[in-house]
Every structure is written in C-alpha cells, then in structure tokens.
Design a protein around this motif. Structure first.
Motif, PDB file in Angstrom:
ATOM      1  N   ASP A   1      36.125  42.526 -21.499  1.00  0.00           N
ATOM      2  CA  ASP A   1      36.933  41.292 -21.557  1.00  0.00           C
ATOM      3  C   ASP A   1      37.992  41.312 -22.651  1.00  0.00           C
ATOM      4  N   ALA A   2      38.032  42.420 -23.438  1.00  0.00           N
ATOM      5  CA  ALA A   2      38.963  42.468 -24.576  1.00  0.00           C
ATOM      6  C   ALA A   2      40.203  43.283 -24.235  1.00  0.00           C
ATOM      7  N   GLY A   3      41.391  42.691 -24.510  1.00  0.00           N
ATOM      8  CA  GLY A   3      42.641  43.395 -24.232  1.00  0.00           C
ATOM      9  C   GLY A   3      43.054  44.261 -25.408  1.00  0.00           C
ATOM     10  N   HIS A   4      42.574  43.916 -26.586  1.00  0.00           N
ATOM     11  CA  HIS A   4      42.972  44.637 -27.783  1.00  0.00           C
ATOM     12  C   HIS A   4      41.881  44.457 -28.837  1.00  0.00           C
ATOM     13  N   VAL A   5      41.758  45.432 -29.737  1.00  0.00           N
ATOM     14  CA  VAL A   5      40.764  45.305 -30.809  1.00  0.00           C
ATOM     15  C   VAL A   5      41.359  45.851 -32.106  1.00  0.00           C
ATOM     16  N   GLN A   6      41.024  45.217 -33.238  1.00  0.00           N
ATOM     17  CA  GLN A   6      41.523  45.701 -34.532  1.00  0.00           C
ATOM     18  C   GLN A   6      40.736  45.077 -35.692  1.00  0.00           C
ATOM     19  N   TRP A   7      40.876  45.698 -36.884  1.00  0.00           N
ATOM     20  CA  TRP A   7      40.334  45.072 -38.091  1.00  0.00           C
ATOM     21  C   TRP A   7      41.336  44.015 -38.519  1.00  0.00           C
ATOM     22  N   SER A   8      40.875  42.774 -38.773  1.00  0.00           N
ATOM     23  CA  SER A   8      41.781  41.692 -39.191  1.00  0.00           C
ATOM     24  C   SER A   8      41.344  41.159 -40.542  1.00  0.00           C
ATOM     25  N   ASP A   9      42.315  40.869 -41.409  1.00  0.00           N
ATOM     26  CA  ASP A   9      41.989  40.243 -42.694  1.00  0.00           C
ATOM     27  C   ASP A   9      41.478  38.832 -42.429  1.00  0.00           C
ATOM     28  N   ILE A  10      40.438  38.428 -43.143  1.00  0.00           N
ATOM     29  CA  ILE A  10      39.921  37.063 -42.947  1.00  0.00           C
ATOM     30  C   ILE A  10      40.636  36.116 -43.904  1.00  0.00           C
TER      31      ILE A  10
ATOM     32  N   ASN B   1      24.752  27.205 -22.341  1.00  0.00           N
ATOM     33  CA  ASN B   1      25.057  28.587 -21.955  1.00  0.00           C
ATOM     34  C   ASN B   1      24.999  29.381 -23.257  1.00  0.00           C
ATOM     35  N   HIS B   2      23.953  30.184 -23.418  1.00  0.00           N
ATOM     36  CA  HIS B   2      23.748  30.854 -24.708  1.00  0.00           C
ATOM     37  C   HIS B   2      24.591  32.120 -24.854  1.00  0.00           C
ATOM     38  N   ALA B   3      25.253  32.201 -26.029  1.00  0.00           N
ATOM     39  CA  ALA B   3      26.089  33.366 -26.335  1.00  0.00           C
ATOM     40  C   ALA B   3      25.638  33.972 -27.655  1.00  0.00           C
ATOM     41  N   ALA B   4      26.232  35.114 -28.002  1.00  0.00           N
ATOM     42  CA  ALA B   4      25.946  35.767 -29.292  1.00  0.00           C
ATOM     43  C   ALA B   4      27.249  36.335 -29.822  1.00  0.00           C
ATOM     44  N   ASP B   5      27.495  36.165 -31.127  1.00  0.00           N
ATOM     45  CA  ASP B   5      28.745  36.629 -31.735  1.00  0.00           C
ATOM     46  C   ASP B   5      28.480  37.569 -32.902  1.00  0.00           C
ATOM     47  N   PRO B   6      28.773  38.884 -32.735  1.00  0.00           N
ATOM     48  CA  PRO B   6      28.592  39.825 -33.848  1.00  0.00           C
ATOM     49  C   PRO B   6      29.829  39.824 -34.757  1.00  0.00           C
ATOM     50  N   ILE B   7      29.627  39.505 -36.032  1.00  0.00           N
ATOM     51  CA  ILE B   7      30.755  39.496 -36.975  1.00  0.00           C
ATOM     52  C   ILE B   7      30.592  40.727 -37.868  1.00  0.00           C
ATOM     53  N   VAL B   8      31.311  41.791 -37.523  1.00  0.00           N
ATOM     54  CA  VAL B   8      31.207  43.046 -38.274  1.00  0.00           C
ATOM     55  C   VAL B   8      32.286  43.043 -39.356  1.00  0.00           C
TER      56      VAL B   8
ATOM     57  N   THR C   1      22.086  41.374 -27.215  1.00  0.00           N
ATOM     58  CA  THR C   1      23.410  40.916 -26.771  1.00  0.00           C
ATOM     59  C   THR C   1      24.466  41.260 -27.814  1.00  0.00           C
ATOM     60  N   LEU C   2      24.108  41.073 -29.092  1.00  0.00           N
ATOM     61  CA  LEU C   2      25.067  41.338 -30.170  1.00  0.00           C
ATOM     62  C   LEU C   2      25.575  42.776 -30.082  1.00  0.00           C
ATOM     63  N   LYS C   3      24.653  43.704 -29.918  1.00  0.00           N
ATOM     64  CA  LYS C   3      25.036  45.129 -29.843  1.00  0.00           C
ATOM     65  C   LYS C   3      25.793  45.418 -28.549  1.00  0.00           C
ATOM     66  N   ARG C   4      25.271  44.901 -27.441  1.00  0.00           N
ATOM     67  CA  ARG C   4      25.887  45.197 -26.147  1.00  0.00           C
ATOM     68  C   ARG C   4      27.330  44.711 -26.111  1.00  0.00           C
ATOM     69  N   GLU C   5      27.539  43.430 -26.545  1.00  0.00           N
ATOM     70  CA  GLU C   5      28.892  42.868 -26.482  1.00  0.00           C
ATOM     71  C   GLU C   5      29.846  43.615 -27.414  1.00  0.00           C
ATOM     72  N   PHE C   6      29.349  43.968 -28.607  1.00  0.00           N
ATOM     73  CA  PHE C   6      30.227  44.686 -29.537  1.00  0.00           C
ATOM     74  C   PHE C   6      30.603  46.046 -28.929  1.00  0.00           C
TER      75      PHE C   6
ATOM     76  N   GLY D   1      29.698  37.400 -26.528  1.00  0.00           N
ATOM     77  CA  GLY D   1      29.508  37.287 -25.082  1.00  0.00           C
ATOM     78  C   GLY D   1      28.247  36.517 -24.760  1.00  0.00           C
ATOM     79  N   MET D   2      28.067  36.272 -23.484  1.00  0.00           N
ATOM     80  CA  MET D   2      26.913  35.495 -23.032  1.00  0.00           C
ATOM     81  C   MET D   2      25.628  36.329 -23.058  1.00  0.00           C
ATOM     82  N   VAL D   3      24.531  35.666 -23.403  1.00  0.00           N
ATOM     83  CA  VAL D   3      23.212  36.317 -23.387  1.00  0.00           C
ATOM     84  C   VAL D   3      22.762  36.409 -21.920  1.00  0.00           C
ATOM     85  N   ASP D   4      22.440  37.616 -21.471  1.00  0.00           N
ATOM     86  CA  ASP D   4      21.950  37.767 -20.091  1.00  0.00           C
ATOM     87  C   ASP D   4      20.559  37.145 -19.965  1.00  0.00           C
ATOM     88  N   ASN D   5      20.184  36.783 -18.739  1.00  0.00           N
ATOM     89  CA  ASN D   5      18.849  36.206 -18.536  1.00  0.00           C
ATOM     90  C   ASN D   5      17.777  37.146 -19.075  1.00  0.00           C
ATOM     91  N   GLY D   6      16.901  36.619 -19.904  1.00  0.00           N
ATOM     92  CA  GLY D   6      15.781  37.418 -20.431  1.00  0.00           C
ATOM     93  C   GLY D   6      16.164  38.353 -21.561  1.00  0.00           C
TER      94      GLY D   6
END
Ligand code: RP5
Length: 355
Positions: A321-330, A184-191, A241-246, A230-235
C-alpha cells in the motif's frame, strides 16, 4: 432540723448513689441507642458485602488502556468527501458529535464501499441483508477469531443493533471502506533512529534537543505520509502484524526472493525484539474512513535503534500500500495521516528528543 457531722457523712454516699442512678437513667437510653445503631450498621454492612460479591468475570471484556485514547473530538472522521468517493457526510458540528446530545434531525448517509460489499475475506458480511445469519457479529467480545473488543471500553449498540462509534457521530453510517462492524484493529510500527552527521547526533537549533528520524511511507490511497501500519488479520497477534506490515510496506517483503526473506527474518528478530518494543499508544484513531458503526483502533509500538547499527542495515523499499518510503525527521510541523503525528510526539517525549 440540722444534721450532725456523723449523720451528714452517712447521707453523702446516699446522695452520690441517687445522683449516679439519675445520670444512668438519663444516659442509658441514649447509650443503648448508640450501641444499637453501631450494631445495626455493622450487621447491614456485613450482609451487604455478602450479597454484593464482586462479579467473578467482566461483563464486558473490553480493554481499558493506560495509554489509550486522548481526550479529543474526532475531526478527520467527519471530513468530506468520504475517502475514495464523492460521498458527502451529513455535517456534524462539534457540539453535536457526542451521542449524549439528542439530535432528532440527524440523518447520516448509509454508505458501504463497493469493495466491502463485494465480500472480501477481510470484511464482515452485511448481517442486515436477507439470507445472512440473524445473529450477526458478537460485539464487545472475542467473536471467534475476530477481536471485537474496544480499547475505549464497552461500546453501545443502536436501535438497529449497529455498534456505535464511541467517539460520537461522523455523518455516515454502515462501514464505508472499513471491513468490520465496530472496531477495526490496526498496528503501527514506529521504527526510529537518531539523525546523525559524521556519526554525531544532530541537535536542533531551537529546542537544543537531538532529532529523531522514523521510517515513513507515502500511502497510495490518499498520498499522505504515514507510519507503515496496517490492519490486524483475523486471529493474528499485534506483534506479528507490526512486523508483517513493516516488511510489506517499508521493505517490499512481498516481492522479495526466498534468500532475501530469510535475511529479513533474521534482521527482524533483532529490530523487533520484545525488549526493544515500547508501546506508545493503544486506542481510537481519528481515521478519515471511520463511520458511526465502524472505526479504526490501533496499537502503536516504537522500536528504537539507539546506535543506528541494526536499522542502518535496512534497505528501505516501498511495497504493497506504500508508494514511497524514507527516513523522515520527526518534528511537530509534519503533516501525517490520521492521528499519526500524535503517536510520534509521544515517542519524542519518551526519548527526550526534539519535537
Ligand atoms: C490508521 O490506518 C492506522 O493507524 C493504521 O496506520 C492504518 C491501517 O489501515 P491500512 O493502512 O491497512 O489501510 O488508522
């Protein structure tokens, strides 16, 4: 009878000739044998190379990626209860994870969540049920618009023609909460941006390195902090996906007005440009939803804003799908969903940042 000097001189070349013939007679068979061997070896290798021509296309078009799956044993993919259920997995000890270890007693539970059984458009039909096409999905290849190749390599099918999780047993078979059989292919944007105070980069006391921050979301399904992937939609292309999910999870683009959507589109062009994109990881994810026959794979990509000018304009707002969003220290103490902290570690290594 003694020979005089002249006779001796005439006889010497004769001796030499005999000696030469003797040497030749002794060595010739060996020399011929050696020459024969070299010739045979040469001919055989020529013949073989013409028989075994390289295959012009790959039998299995699965990708092998340099930044792929780390050598690890999946843990979250064996945890119970299964997400959003009371389902207990068949317990799989570390030494029985690998399919190469025979385990006659292994009886994984066959589980598919109701939401998947209902047949939404993002899920495959259950090809084992009556009335479904006998062919089933075409694994290890691009199946129409669905990418069923794996970053890990060519995966096997079991005796029921179900794909086998390349990382081993999970204690559950079928798809659980995952829509696709196999990968199940996904994409993760790390900004990311540097943590700053009064415009200056903040340096960590212990490591002496500057601290990176990333856009983190709190997942609604499990309450864990994560990268807004998030998951990559068919096609769909992974870059899309990276932009859409972000947009959906960190900027609530789904509910944005037309004017706001246009502004986001322009902003995305500078933040998510190809020049800025740095692929961090492409491979298997130790996701708690994985099963023996379905698993998550992702492409994690870093978009770093060195000056903080472009991402500073982002008005973070959680959505979808996100309940909260914030900048987090790594930092290595971060507890994140699936293997997301592993991706962040790689990002800190890339930028010489604190971990
Ligand atoms: C993780 O699940 C991936 O790394 C990605 O972040 C996420 C995709 O699943 P959904 O967020 O769409 O549920 O394994």
């Amino acid at each position: 009878m003694g020979l005089n000097v002249r006779q001796r001189l005439r006889v010497r070349p004769l001796y030499r000739q005999h000696l030469w013939h003797l040497i030749m007679a002794t060595c010739m068979p060996y020399t011929s044998l050696l020459v024969c061997c070299i010739w045979i070896r040469h001919s055989v290798s020529l013949t073989l190379s013409s028989w075994y021509k390289p295959v012009p296309y790959k039998v299995c078009p699965a990708l092998h990626h340099g930044m792929g799956t780390p050598l690890m044993i999946h843990v979250k993919a064996r945890s119970s209860p299964y997400p959003e259920s009371q389902v207990e997995r068949y317990p799989v000890p570390d030494n029985y994870v690998s399919w190469s270890i025979p385990w006659a007693e292994y009886e994984p539970l066959d589980y598919t969540a109701d939401i998947v059984r209902a047949g939404p458009e993002w899920a495959d039909p259950d090809f084992r049920e009556e009335g479904q096409s006998e062919d089933g999905p075409r694994f290890n290849t691009l199946d129409g618009r669905i990418d069923r190749t794996s970053f890990v390599g060519c995966y096997e099918l079991d005796e029921d023609k179900l794909p086998r999780n390349p990382m081993g047993r999970t204690g559950i078979t079928s798809r659980g909460l995952l829509g696709k059989w196999g990968p199940n292919h996904a994409a993760d944007p790390i900004v990311t941006r540097w943590k700053r105070e009064a415009g200056e980069k903040v340096i960590h006391e212990q490591s002496g390195k500057p601290i990176l921050q990333f856009v983190a979301i709190k997942r609604k399904d499990c309450g864990e902090w994560a990268i807004p992937g998030g998951m990559v939609d068919n096609g769909e292309l992974v870059s899309a996906t990276l932009k859409r999910e972000f947009g959906e999870e960190a900027l609530d683009s789904l509910t944005a007005s037309k004017h706001e959507k246009d502004r986001l589109r322009r902003l995305f062009q500078s933040i998510f440009s190809n020049e800025k994109a740095k692929e961090v990881f492409a491979g298997y994810v130790d996701d708690p939803r994985n099963t023996d026959s379905a698993w998550v794979e992702t492409v994690a990509t870093n978009f770093h804003d060195d000056t903080g000018d472009s991402v500073g304009q982002l008005d973070l707002q959680s959505g979808d799908d996100a309940g909260h969003v914030q900048w987090s220290d790594i930092d290595q103490k971060l507890q994140l969903y699936a293997t997301h902290s592993h991706f962040l570690k790689r990002v800190t290594e890339m930028w010489g940042a604190h971990w």
